[in-house]
Design an enzyme around this catalytic site. Structure first.
Site, PDB file in Angstrom:
ATOM      1  N   HIS A  45      -7.285   0.817  -6.468  1.00 25.58           N
ATOM      2  CA  HIS A  45      -7.521  -0.024  -5.284  1.00 25.58           C
ATOM      3  C   HIS A  45      -8.231  -1.302  -5.761  1.00 25.58           C
ATOM      4  O   HIS A  45      -9.391  -1.549  -5.426  1.00 25.58           O
ATOM      5  CB  HIS A  45      -8.369   0.745  -4.268  1.00 25.58           C
ATOM      6  CG  HIS A  45      -8.385   0.125  -2.900  1.00 25.58           C
ATOM      7  ND1 HIS A  45      -7.575  -0.930  -2.541  1.00 25.58           N
ATOM      8  CD2 HIS A  45      -9.123   0.441  -1.788  1.00 25.58           C
ATOM      9  CE1 HIS A  45      -7.818  -1.244  -1.283  1.00 25.58           C
ATOM     10  NE2 HIS A  45      -8.748  -0.442  -0.806  1.00 25.58           N
TER      11      HIS A  45
ATOM     12  N   ASP B 294     -17.048   7.304  -1.948  1.00 25.94           N
ATOM     13  CA  ASP B 294     -15.825   7.108  -1.169  1.00 25.94           C
ATOM     14  C   ASP B 294     -15.524   8.444  -0.504  1.00 25.94           C
ATOM     15  O   ASP B 294     -16.118   9.472  -0.852  1.00 25.94           O
ATOM     16  CB  ASP B 294     -14.682   6.671  -2.123  1.00 25.94           C
ATOM     17  CG  ASP B 294     -13.366   6.400  -1.405  1.00 25.94           C
ATOM     18  OD1 ASP B 294     -13.380   6.165  -0.180  1.00 25.94           O
ATOM     19  OD2 ASP B 294     -12.311   6.425  -2.073  1.00 25.94           O
TER      20      ASP B 294
ATOM     21  N   GLN C 283     -10.130  -4.039  -3.506  1.00 26.37           N
ATOM     22  CA  GLN C 283     -11.436  -3.610  -2.989  1.00 26.37           C
ATOM     23  C   GLN C 283     -12.542  -3.952  -3.981  1.00 26.37           C
ATOM     24  O   GLN C 283     -13.635  -4.364  -3.598  1.00 26.37           O
ATOM     25  CB  GLN C 283     -11.406  -2.101  -2.727  1.00 26.37           C
ATOM     26  CG  GLN C 283     -12.716  -1.548  -2.203  1.00 26.37           C
ATOM     27  CD  GLN C 283     -13.034  -2.017  -0.794  1.00 26.37           C
ATOM     28  OE1 GLN C 283     -12.211  -1.902   0.096  1.00 26.37           O
ATOM     29  NE2 GLN C 283     -14.231  -2.564  -0.587  1.00 26.37           N
TER      30      GLN C 283
ATOM     31  N   ARG D 192     -13.489  -8.598   1.804  1.00 28.61           N
ATOM     32  CA  ARG D 192     -12.077  -8.338   1.524  1.00 28.61           C
ATOM     33  C   ARG D 192     -11.267  -9.597   1.871  1.00 28.61           C
ATOM     34  O   ARG D 192     -10.368  -9.994   1.139  1.00 28.61           O
ATOM     35  CB  ARG D 192     -11.579  -7.149   2.366  1.00 28.61           C
ATOM     36  CG  ARG D 192     -12.164  -5.808   1.974  1.00 28.61           C
ATOM     37  CD  ARG D 192     -11.661  -5.356   0.623  1.00 28.61           C
ATOM     38  NE  ARG D 192     -10.209  -5.302   0.586  1.00 28.61           N
ATOM     39  CZ  ARG D 192      -9.461  -4.289   1.060  1.00 28.61           C
ATOM     40  NH1 ARG D 192     -10.057  -3.227   1.578  1.00 28.61           N
ATOM     41  NH2 ARG D 192      -8.144  -4.323   0.987  1.00 28.61           N
TER      42      ARG D 192
ATOM     43  N   ARG E  75       0.881  -1.177   0.000  1.00 31.19           N
ATOM     44  CA  ARG E  75       0.000   0.000   0.000  1.00 31.19           C
ATOM     45  C   ARG E  75       0.909   1.214   0.000  1.00 31.19           C
ATOM     46  O   ARG E  75       1.703   1.403   0.925  1.00 31.19           O
ATOM     47  CB  ARG E  75      -0.910   0.000   1.229  1.00 31.19           C
ATOM     48  CG  ARG E  75      -1.615   1.326   1.422  1.00 31.19           C
ATOM     49  CD  ARG E  75      -2.741   1.260   2.412  1.00 31.19           C
ATOM     50  NE  ARG E  75      -3.906   0.594   1.846  1.00 31.19           N
ATOM     51  CZ  ARG E  75      -5.136   0.669   2.354  1.00 31.19           C
ATOM     52  NH1 ARG E  75      -5.353   1.381   3.447  1.00 31.19           N
ATOM     53  NH2 ARG E  75      -6.135   0.040   1.799  1.00 31.19           N
TER      54      ARG E  75
ATOM     55  N   CYS F  10     -16.451   1.471   0.367  1.00 28.43           N
ATOM     56  CA  CYS F  10     -15.248   0.693   0.687  1.00 28.43           C
ATOM     57  C   CYS F  10     -14.813   0.858   2.136  1.00 28.43           C
ATOM     58  O   CYS F  10     -14.075   0.023   2.650  1.00 28.43           O
ATOM     59  CB  CYS F  10     -14.111   1.068  -0.266  1.00 28.43           C
ATOM     60  SG  CYS F  10     -13.516   2.763  -0.061  1.00 28.43           S
TER      61      CYS F  10
HETATM   62  N1  NVA Z   1      -9.777   6.805  -1.591  1.00 28.44           N
HETATM   63  C1  NVA Z   1      -9.445   6.340  -0.266  1.00 28.44           C
HETATM   64  C2  NVA Z   1      -9.723   4.872  -0.135  1.00 28.44           C
HETATM   65  C3  NVA Z   1      -9.530   4.323   1.243  1.00 28.44           C
HETATM   66  C4  NVA Z   1      -9.734   2.841   1.317  1.00 28.44           C
HETATM   67  C5  NVA Z   1      -7.996   6.662   0.040  1.00 28.44           C
HETATM   68  O1  NVA Z   1      -7.138   6.467  -0.826  1.00 28.44           O
HETATM   69  O2  NVA Z   1      -7.713   7.112   1.154  1.00 28.44           O
HETATM   70  N1   CP Z   2     -11.254  -0.114   2.264  1.00 29.07           N
HETATM   71  C1   CP Z   2      -9.987  -0.205   2.711  1.00 29.07           C
HETATM   72  O1   CP Z   2      -9.033  -0.467   1.958  1.00 29.07           O
HETATM   73  O2   CP Z   2      -9.867  -0.014   4.048  1.00 29.07           O
HETATM   74  P1   CP Z   2      -8.516   0.193   4.856  1.00 29.07           P
HETATM   75  O3   CP Z   2      -7.942   1.529   4.427  1.00 29.07           O
HETATM   76  O4   CP Z   2      -8.937   0.178   6.296  1.00 29.07           O
HETATM   77  O5   CP Z   2      -7.559  -0.909   4.539  1.00 29.07           O
END
Ligand code: NVA
Ligand code: CP
Length: 308
Positions: free
Chosen positions: A129, A223, A132, A291, A102, A263
């Site tokens: 992502h 989101d 997800q 997930r 990540r 998500c």
């Molecule tokens: N768009 C959000 C998704 C979190 C799972 C982010 O990147 O923070």
């Molecule tokens: N939806 C998702 O990826 O959640 P986290 O940021 O908690 O991993």
């Protein structure tokens, strides 16, 4: 050997195969049947951003498959102090069997993958992502909502939006995306999705009016307006995204029985109202749980590819 960096690199059949595998592993888990498909394997999990679901699901999933997961935050490993990505990739992939990352720039995970001897999974970048979306589609399958999808995405043109675009393009369904002006999706990812859509028959439309997007939709999703790394823009975004909250009035424009997905984490009173969120909490938390199951399907699938 395959990596899982975006859905762009996967065919419709492969995406459905991974989800089917995840669903069968889920059925087994519910009956306490563990097949230890990844016995003695290790998954390195590199986190340069926060996470609840991604960490818990990958770590738990790996354990349930008979393997072990290592949590590596950039505060702990030398990557966070400037050790090159390509060196980190060569070291970690010489000891571990799979890597989940990540991070911020998508190019970083691409560079890591190009130096990795083992499959690399995208656990979220600024651009995509994809894990997800495996869970999201699995959830629609379980709720009997996967046929004739008309999906509406309301909010920021971000990593989730781009992944929805890739899923729609690959699977061939309709996706309407409504963002405020200036917060549209990445143009080159859109063009790429539109090209794939030509083959699959998907319809992908972008607009600035959320009501137009949601009208007649069978699935509505959103989101956060402020993704990780954009914290400094939060106040400005809250002002600009005014009118983009998915609330009861917005949901009433969708089809009867339309589903709401998120998500998570969700910010009530911003991208979604408390009422809509709680009304759809069952499916949203199924989506979160999936997930675990979808990613177990993915890891077993990637392992099989390597052994073929
Ligand atoms: N768009 C959000 C998704 C979190 C799972 C982010 O990147 O923070
Ligand atoms: N939806 C998702 O990826 O959640 P986290 O940021 O908690 O991993």
């Amino acid at each position: 050997m395959r990596h899982f960096l975006t859905l762009r690199d996967f065919t419709k059949e492969e995406i459905l195969e991974i989800i089917d595998l995840g669903l069968s592993i889920k059925r087994n888990l519910k009956q306490k049947i563990y097949n230890n498909e990844l016995k003695n394997q290790t998954l390195a999990m590199i986190f340069e951003k926060s996470s609840t679901r991604t960490r818990v699901s990958f770590e738990t999933g790996m354990y349930q498959l008979g393997g072990h997961a290592l949590f590596l935050s950039n505060r702990d490993i030398h990557l966070g102090r400037g050790e090159p990505v390509k060196d980190t990739a060569r070291v970690i992939s010489s000891m571990c069997d799979m890597v989940m990352i990540r991070t911020f720039e998508h190019s970083k995970i691409e560079e890591f993958a190009s130096y990795s001897k083992v499959p690399v999974i995208n656990g979220l970048t600024d651009s995509f992502h994809p894990v997800q979306l495996l869970a999201d589609y699995m959830t629609l399958v379980e709720h009997g909502m996967h046929n004739n999808i008309i999906a509406a995405y309301v909010g920021d043109g971000n990593n989730m939006t781009h992944s929805w675009m890739m899923l729609a393009a690959k699977l061939g369904f309709e996706l309407r995306i409504a963002t405020p002006r200036g917060y549209e999706v990445n143009e080159s990812i859109l063009q790429e999705a539109l090209l794939i859509a030509k083959e699959s028959g998907a319809v992908i439309k972008t607009m600035n009016d959320p009501k137009e997007a949601v009208k007649g939709a069978s699935v509505v999703t959103t989101d956060t307006w402020t993704s990780m790394g954009q914290e400094d823009e939060k106040e400005e975004r809250i002002r600009i995204f005014n009118g983009f909250m998915v609330d009861d009035a917005m949901m009433s424009l969708a089809q009867d029985g339309a589903k709401f997905l998120h998500c998570l984490p969700a910010y009530r009173g911003l991208e979604v109202s408390e009422e809509v969120f709680e009304k759809h909490a069952q499916i949203v938390f199924d989506e979160a749980e999936n997930r675990l199951h979808a990613q177990k399907g993915l890891m077993v699938w990637l392992d099989k590819q390597r052994n073929q």
